[in-house]
Design an enzyme around this catalytic site. Structure first.
Site, PDB file in Angstrom:
ATOM      1  N   GLU A  97      50.097  22.057  89.353  1.00  0.00           N
ATOM      2  CA  GLU A  97      51.380  22.016  88.973  1.00  0.00           C
ATOM      3  C   GLU A  97      51.986  20.809  88.237  1.00  0.00           C
ATOM      4  O   GLU A  97      52.079  19.796  88.734  1.00  0.00           O
ATOM      5  CB  GLU A  97      52.365  22.182  90.359  1.00  0.00           C
ATOM      6  CG  GLU A  97      52.038  23.369  91.423  1.00  0.00           C
ATOM      7  CD  GLU A  97      52.493  24.707  90.628  1.00  0.00           C
ATOM      8  OE1 GLU A  97      53.141  24.584  89.843  1.00  0.00           O
ATOM      9  OE2 GLU A  97      51.895  25.621  91.256  1.00  0.00           O
ATOM     10  N   CYS A 153      61.130  18.516  87.384  1.00  0.00           N
ATOM     11  CA  CYS A 153      59.903  19.226  86.690  1.00  0.00           C
ATOM     12  C   CYS A 153      60.508  20.115  85.908  1.00  0.00           C
ATOM     13  O   CYS A 153      60.253  20.640  84.652  1.00  0.00           O
ATOM     14  CB  CYS A 153      58.813  19.660  87.527  1.00  0.00           C
ATOM     15  SG  CYS A 153      59.195  20.762  88.899  1.00  0.00           S
TER      16      CYS A 153
HETATM   17  P1  NAD Z   1      51.892  11.524  88.848  1.00  0.00           P
HETATM   18  O1  NAD Z   1      51.006  12.253  87.980  1.00  0.00           O
HETATM   19  O2  NAD Z   1      52.125  10.131  88.220  1.00  0.00           O
HETATM   20  O3  NAD Z   1      51.408  11.302  90.410  1.00  0.00           O
HETATM   21  C1  NAD Z   1      51.502  12.725  91.017  1.00  0.00           C
HETATM   22  C2  NAD Z   1      50.447  12.227  92.360  1.00  0.00           C
HETATM   23  O4  NAD Z   1      49.145  12.119  91.915  1.00  0.00           O
HETATM   24  C3  NAD Z   1      50.630  10.922  92.966  1.00  0.00           C
HETATM   25  O5  NAD Z   1      50.678  11.213  94.166  1.00  0.00           O
HETATM   26  C4  NAD Z   1      49.695  10.079  92.454  1.00  0.00           C
HETATM   27  O6  NAD Z   1      49.476   8.839  93.246  1.00  0.00           O
HETATM   28  C5  NAD Z   1      48.465  11.117  92.181  1.00  0.00           C
HETATM   29  N1  NAD Z   1      47.279  10.597  91.119  1.00  0.00           N
HETATM   30  C6  NAD Z   1      47.871   9.777  89.942  1.00  0.00           C
HETATM   31  N2  NAD Z   1      46.540   9.833  89.319  1.00  0.00           N
HETATM   32  C7  NAD Z   1      45.654  10.372  90.017  1.00  0.00           C
HETATM   33  C8  NAD Z   1      44.281  10.801  89.472  1.00  0.00           C
HETATM   34  N3  NAD Z   1      43.706  10.377  88.596  1.00  0.00           N
HETATM   35  N4  NAD Z   1      43.811  11.628  90.464  1.00  0.00           N
HETATM   36  C9  NAD Z   1      44.308  12.094  91.622  1.00  0.00           C
HETATM   37  N5  NAD Z   1      45.466  11.772  91.980  1.00  0.00           N
HETATM   38  C10 NAD Z   1      46.158  10.994  90.846  1.00  0.00           C
HETATM   39  O7  NAD Z   1      53.194  12.014  88.686  1.00  0.00           O
HETATM   40  P2  NAD Z   1      54.511  11.717  89.416  1.00  0.00           P
HETATM   41  O8  NAD Z   1      55.015  10.661  88.400  1.00  0.00           O
HETATM   42  O9  NAD Z   1      54.562  11.307  90.662  1.00  0.00           O
HETATM   43  O10 NAD Z   1      55.458  13.001  89.512  1.00  0.00           O
HETATM   44  C11 NAD Z   1      56.077  13.262  88.053  1.00  0.00           C
HETATM   45  C12 NAD Z   1      55.612  14.478  87.179  1.00  0.00           C
HETATM   46  O11 NAD Z   1      55.030  15.471  88.124  1.00  0.00           O
HETATM   47  C13 NAD Z   1      56.172  14.861  85.995  1.00  0.00           C
HETATM   48  O12 NAD Z   1      55.460  14.921  84.930  1.00  0.00           O
HETATM   49  C14 NAD Z   1      56.773  16.118  86.761  1.00  0.00           C
HETATM   50  O13 NAD Z   1      57.146  17.199  85.749  1.00  0.00           O
HETATM   51  C15 NAD Z   1      55.712  16.577  87.552  1.00  0.00           C
HETATM   52  N6  NAD Z   1      55.996  17.692  88.481  1.00  0.00           N
HETATM   53  C16 NAD Z   1      55.686  19.000  88.441  1.00  0.00           C
HETATM   54  C17 NAD Z   1      55.968  20.073  89.616  1.00  0.00           C
HETATM   55  C18 NAD Z   1      55.712  21.176  89.226  1.00  0.00           C
HETATM   56  O14 NAD Z   1      55.874  22.056  90.258  1.00  0.00           O
HETATM   57  N7  NAD Z   1      55.081  21.760  88.134  1.00  0.00           N
HETATM   58  C19 NAD Z   1      56.835  19.375  90.353  1.00  0.00           C
HETATM   59  C20 NAD Z   1      57.025  17.957  90.443  1.00  0.00           C
HETATM   60  C21 NAD Z   1      56.730  17.396  89.536  1.00  0.00           C
END
Ligand code: NAD
Length: 543
Positions: free
Chosen positions: A263, A297
């Site tokens: 997502e 998001c």
């Molecule tokens: P992010 O990708 O930086 O982090 C999300 C999670 O992934 C965190 O727990 C982080 O520690 C982990 N993570 C980071 N790198 C990783 C890797 N290489 N392998 C595994 N895990 C890893 O995102 P964020 O800043 O926490 O959230 C914001 C983003 O999420 C925005 O782009 C937003 O649009 C998106 N988002 C999407 C949805 C949806 O339902 N489509 C919902 C909420 C947020």
């Protein structure tokens, strides 16, 4: 620095119930995770992050506990959901306060967009999971398989990894954890490094609702810990976050051939038709864009307005933005700060790039201390970064379009395809436009709500990822199927088994003609030959 994951007594107050003392596992370097107040920047809690060995141990514990959890009567797990609902309801005020303290969002928003969604979803899961997990025997539809009964048994994957972001840390974690656990999976949960306290509170609610600690494991840490979880032998990965990290997760999961659902980010379009209720569209889109300080998001990040309504829309939106209380003390604040001050730089760069390319600032709200001022840009060209990239902060970009078809073309000219909205008094026309949008969900005359309807599968297309939360699809995402086929006359050999001959070939052909010839007459004519084949002298039973 090597990846770190945590599972300490501090993060798991009832960890003494774990059969394996995870804190005794050696972990050379630890990168702490901090709870920070975005309003002041002050650190108010620290969590120890754990190493990849601890992630492995958490997965191993979950794996050994999962079969007993899955073997419980489904009613026991539904009872867990009922208790979770009642506990989350009872703790709603403290949950909202915690969400507000750790993310900076107003507590009213935390209630409206996180707590209530989880409560509704819990009820939906309780009513829906038992029906989806029923596995009756049914007759096979094929004439060739007339003696067969088939059964499709949904079963849990085993151990799933759930990696959550910080922007809706309670709602998004629960939308994966609750259906996964209620269908009999064990889960290893890694909250965002920016919201470890909400992660812990979510985990505590699950444990207090009756999920054994071994079945739901909490690992704290940053992206490196998430990466370690994807590398660990979990049976499926549920990831919510950015496209950048999602791509890394997909690659790592592919290396193990582990299924994953992603997502990811969005750059949602809103189409405002000239016949829309403009004050309503302006109020709704301002809320959708600026709530949670623009860090949503499914926020309407690109607004396309039919030319006839453009000036009116900008005027009404300016009025709404001027009225926003930004960065005020709770409970008066409409818009809080972004979660980290350093994230402002990206939004500022996207704003400045649009201005360099000819856009203009229509209005900008109060700066409100550490908060970024809600800003509306008009005449934003298609090549501006704010049109091409996800804008994850309180920046609304608006452009006039010739007509609704032009708006659809521009809306679809994006790498993203998470959600969208259409605003028009003519709901049939809005529905037709919705059908042409490349997006996982579309709201008509509303915004953000698609992510909060329990019955509605939420998820994206294109770079916004694949997989669905919520709805029956969100439940089925936690289940794989075991297909079982059973012979009603076990003493009888199958006609297609060995013993091939000219007679056998003619019999097979008669069967195909009787079953599949397009002409009813020819189908009827095939029956005598078929009956001779079926009840002729060929060996027909094994004793
Ligand atoms: P992010 O990708 O930086 O982090 C999300 C999670 O992934 C965190 O727990 C982080 O520690 C982990 N993570 C980071 N790198 C990783 C890797 N290489 N392998 C595994 N895990 C890893 O995102 P964020 O800043 O926490 O959230 C914001 C983003 O999420 C925005 O782009 C937003 O649009 C998106 N988002 C999407 C949805 C949806 O339902 N489509 C919902 C909420 C947020």
């Amino acid at each position: 620095m090597s990846p770190r994951v945590t599972q300490t007594p501090a993060t798991i107050p009832r960890g003494d119930r774990n059969p394996m003392p995870l804190t005794e596992i050696a972990a050379p370097v630890r990168r702490p995770v901090e709870s920070r107040d975005p309003r002041t920047g002050a650190v108010w809690r620290r969590f120890e992050a754990a190493g990849s060995e601890e992630v492995g141990a958490a997965v191993a514990q979950a794996r050994s506990a999962q079969p007993a959890w899955a073997a419980l009567p489904a009613g026991t797990r539904m009872e867990m959901l009922r208790r979770f609902h009642d506990l989350a309801y009872a703790r709603r005020t403290e949950l909202a306060a915690l969400l507000s303290r750790e993310t900076g969002k107003p507590a009213a928003e935390a209630l409206a967009t996180e707590v209530v969604v989880v409560l509704d979803d819990t009820r939906f899961l309780q009513r829906t999971i038992p029906r989806l997990m029923r596995a009756p025997w049914v007759a096979a539809g094929s004439r060739a398989l007339i003696r067969k009964r088939v059964r499709v048994v949904p079963e849990p994957y085993g151990v799933v990894g759930v990696i959550a972001p910080w922007n809706y840390p309670f709602m998004l974690a629960c939308s994966r954890l609750l259906p996964a656990l209620a269908t009999g999976n064990a889960a290893v949960f890694k909250p965002s490094e920016f919201t470890p306290s909400v992660g812990e509170a979510t985990w505590q609610l699950l444990v207090d609702s009756g999920v054994p600690v071994a079945v739901v494991q909490l690992v704290q840490g940053d992206g490196a810990v998430g990466a370690a979880l994807v590398e660990a032998p979990v049976d499926k990965v549920f990831f919510t976050g950015s496209v950048r990290a999602g791509r890394a997760v997909a690659v790592a999961a592919a290396r193990r051939l582990a299924p994953c659902e992603l997502e990811l980010g969005g750059s949602d379009a809103a189409i405002v038709c000239a016949d829309a209720n403009i004050p309503m569209a302006a109020a709704g889109l301002a809320w959708g864009r600026f709530s949670n300080a623009g860090q949503t998001c499914v926020a309407p990040k690109r607004v396309f307005v039919e030319a006839d309504a453009y000036d009116r829309f900008l005027e009404e939106t300016s009025r709404v933005v001027a009225s926003l209380r930004v960065g005020a003390a709770e409970p008066e604040a409409d818009v809080g700060p972004m979660i980290r001050p350093e994230f402002r730089a990206v939004i500022e760069a996207q704003r400045d790039d649009a201005l360099d390319r000819g856009a203009r600032v229509v209005c900008t709200g109060d700066a409100g201390g550490p908060a970024f001022p809600p800003t509306v840009l008009a005449d934003v060209p298609a090549d501006a970064r704010a049109m091409r990239e996800e804008t994850f902060g309180p920046l609304m970009v608006v452009t006039a379009v010739r007509d609704a078809s032009d708006a659809v073309a521009r809306a679809n000219a994006s790498e993203y395809g998470l959600s969208a909205s259409v605003w028009s008094r003519d709901t049939a026309r809005a529905g037709a436009l919705a059908a042409r949008l490349e997006a996982g969900t579309v709201a008509i005359n509303d915004v953000l709500v698609t992510a909060g309807v329990p019955e509605l599968p939420h998820g994206g297309v294109k770079q916004s990822g694949f997989g669905r939360t919520h709805g029956e699809a969100g439940i089925m995402a936690c289940l794989r199927t075991r297909g079982i086929v059973s012979e009603r006359m076990p003493g009888r050999r199958q006609e297609w088994w060995f013993g091939y001959s000219a007679r056998h070939l003619a019999g097979m052909d008669a069967f195909l003609r009787a079953a599949h010839d397009p002409s009813a007459v020819r189908r009827a004519r095939a029956w005598p030959a078929l009956l001779r084949f079926l009840f002729g002298s060929r060996r027909s039973s094994c004793r």
